[in-house]
Design a protein around this motif. Structure first.
Motif, short mmCIF file in Angstrom:
data_model
loop_
_atom_site.label_atom_id
_atom_site.label_comp_id
_atom_site.label_asym_id
_atom_site.label_seq_id
_atom_site.Cartn_x
_atom_site.Cartn_y
_atom_site.Cartn_z
N CYS A 1 42.67 55.10 43.21
CA CYS A 1 42.64 53.95 44.13
C CYS A 1 41.31 53.20 44.04
CB CYS A 1 42.91 54.40 45.56
SG CYS A 1 44.60 54.87 45.86
N ALA A 2 40.22 53.95 43.95
CA ALA A 2 38.90 53.32 43.84
C ALA A 2 38.78 52.55 42.52
CB ALA A 2 37.80 54.37 43.96
N ALA A 3 39.32 53.12 41.44
CA ALA A 3 39.27 52.42 40.15
C ALA A 3 40.09 51.14 40.19
CB ALA A 3 39.79 53.35 39.04
N ALA A 4 41.27 51.20 40.80
CA ALA A 4 42.10 50.00 40.92
C ALA A 4 41.40 48.93 41.76
CB ALA A 4 43.46 50.35 41.50
N LEU A 5 40.76 49.34 42.83
CA LEU A 5 40.04 48.40 43.69
C LEU A 5 38.87 47.77 42.94
CD1 LEU A 5 39.62 47.14 46.50
CD2 LEU A 5 38.10 49.06 46.99
N LEU A 6 38.11 48.57 42.22
CA LEU A 6 36.99 48.03 41.44
C LEU A 6 37.47 47.10 40.33
CD1 LEU A 6 34.61 51.10 41.21
CD2 LEU A 6 34.29 49.02 42.54
N GLY A 7 38.60 47.44 39.70
CA GLY A 7 39.17 46.57 38.68
C GLY A 7 39.63 45.24 39.27
N ALA A 8 40.24 45.30 40.46
CA ALA A 8 40.67 44.06 41.12
C ALA A 8 39.47 43.21 41.50
CB ALA A 8 41.51 44.40 42.35
N LEU A 9 38.41 43.83 41.97
CA LEU A 9 37.19 43.08 42.30
C LEU A 9 36.56 42.47 41.05
CD1 LEU A 9 35.59 45.38 45.02
CD2 LEU A 9 36.72 43.17 45.35
N ALA A 10 36.62 43.18 39.93
CA ALA A 10 36.12 42.62 38.68
C ALA A 10 36.97 41.42 38.25
CB ALA A 10 36.12 43.69 37.59
N GLY A 11 38.28 41.50 38.48
CA GLY A 11 39.14 40.36 38.19
C GLY A 11 38.81 39.15 39.04
N ILE A 12 38.52 39.38 40.32
CA ILE A 12 38.12 38.28 41.21
C ILE A 12 36.80 37.69 40.74
CG2 ILE A 12 37.35 37.73 43.55
CD1 ILE A 12 39.45 39.73 44.54
N ALA A 13 35.86 38.55 40.34
CA ALA A 13 34.57 38.06 39.85
C ALA A 13 34.74 37.24 38.57
CB ALA A 13 33.63 39.23 39.60
N ALA A 14 35.67 37.63 37.71
CA ALA A 14 35.92 36.85 36.50
C ALA A 14 36.61 35.53 36.82
CB ALA A 14 36.77 37.66 35.52
N TRP A 15 37.46 35.52 37.85
CA TRP A 15 38.20 34.32 38.21
C TRP A 15 37.32 33.30 38.94
CZ3 TRP A 15 39.02 32.52 43.20
CH2 TRP A 15 39.90 31.45 43.31
N PHE A 16 36.34 33.75 39.69
CA PHE A 16 35.60 32.89 40.60
C PHE A 16 35.01 31.63 39.97
CE2 PHE A 16 31.98 31.64 43.23
CZ PHE A 16 32.66 31.37 44.41
N PRO A 17 34.32 31.69 38.83
CA PRO A 17 33.77 30.44 38.27
C PRO A 17 34.85 29.42 37.93
CG PRO A 17 32.84 32.32 37.14
CD PRO A 17 33.90 32.84 38.04
N TYR A 18 35.97 29.90 37.38
CA TYR A 18 37.06 28.99 37.03
C TYR A 18 37.76 28.48 38.28
CZ TYR A 18 36.35 30.93 32.44
OH TYR A 18 35.80 31.32 31.26
N GLY A 19 37.95 29.36 39.24
CA GLY A 19 38.62 28.97 40.47
C GLY A 19 37.84 27.95 41.26
N ARG A 20 36.54 28.12 41.31
CA ARG A 20 35.70 27.16 42.04
C ARG A 20 35.80 25.78 41.41
NH1 ARG A 20 30.39 26.03 41.13
NH2 ARG A 20 30.30 27.81 39.75
N ARG A 21 35.70 25.71 40.09
CA ARG A 21 35.82 24.41 39.41
C ARG A 21 37.20 23.82 39.56
NH1 ARG A 21 33.41 25.41 33.60
NH2 ARG A 21 35.44 26.37 33.55
N GLY A 22 38.23 24.67 39.49
CA GLY A 22 39.59 24.18 39.57
C GLY A 22 39.99 23.73 40.96
#
Length: 111
Positions: A14-35
Motif C-alpha cells: 500500500c505504501a509503495a502504491a501511494l508513493l507511486g501515485a504521488l510520483a505520478g502526480i509530481a510528474a503530471w503537475f508541470p503539464y497540468g499547470r500549463r494545461g
C-alpha cells in the motif's frame, strides 16, 4: 488466518502504491499547470485534468507495485503489472495526456 508477515507485506504494498501515485502526480503537475491555466490568451486544455492526472496516478502506482513484486521475486504478478503498465502507457500516448495548450506547442517566429 493472516500472519504478521502478510500484514507487513500488505502495508509495504500500500505504501509503495501511494508513493507511486504521488510520483505520478509530481510528474503530471508541470503539464497540468500549463494545461489548466492556459498560455497565450488564456487557452486551456481540460484533458490534462480528466485524462492526464488519472493516467499518471494509475501508471505511477502500477509501476511501484511492479517493482515491489519483482523485488519479492514473484514473476507472474510482475509480468501482469508490467502488461497493465504497458496498456496504461499506450492509452496515455494515444490520447496525448501530457499535451500542453496548443498555443505553447505551435508558437513559431513571433515568440
Amino acid at each position: 488466518m493472516e500472519t504478521r508477515q502478510d500484514a507487513v507485506t500488505g502495508t509495504i504494498g500500500c505504501a509503495a502504491a501511494l508513493l507511486g501515485a504521488l510520483a505520478g502526480i509530481a510528474a503530471w503537475f508541470p503539464y497540468g499547470r500549463r494545461g489548466l491555466f492556459g498560455a497565450f490568451e488564456g487557452e486551456t486544455n481540460p484533458a490534462v485534468l480528466w485524462l492526464g492526472l488519472p493516467v499518471l496516478v494509475l501508471g505511477g502506482a502500477t509501476a511501484a507495485l511492479a517493482v515491489l513484486t519483482v523485488v519479492r521475486g514473484r514473476w507472474r504478478p510482475a509480468l501482469g503489472l508490467l502488461a497493465a503498465l504497458g496498456g496504461i502507457a499506450a492509452f496515455g500516448y494515444a490520447f496525448d495526456v501530457l499535451a500542453a495548450p496548443q498555443a505553447l506547442q505551435d508558437c513559431g517566429s513571433p515568440c
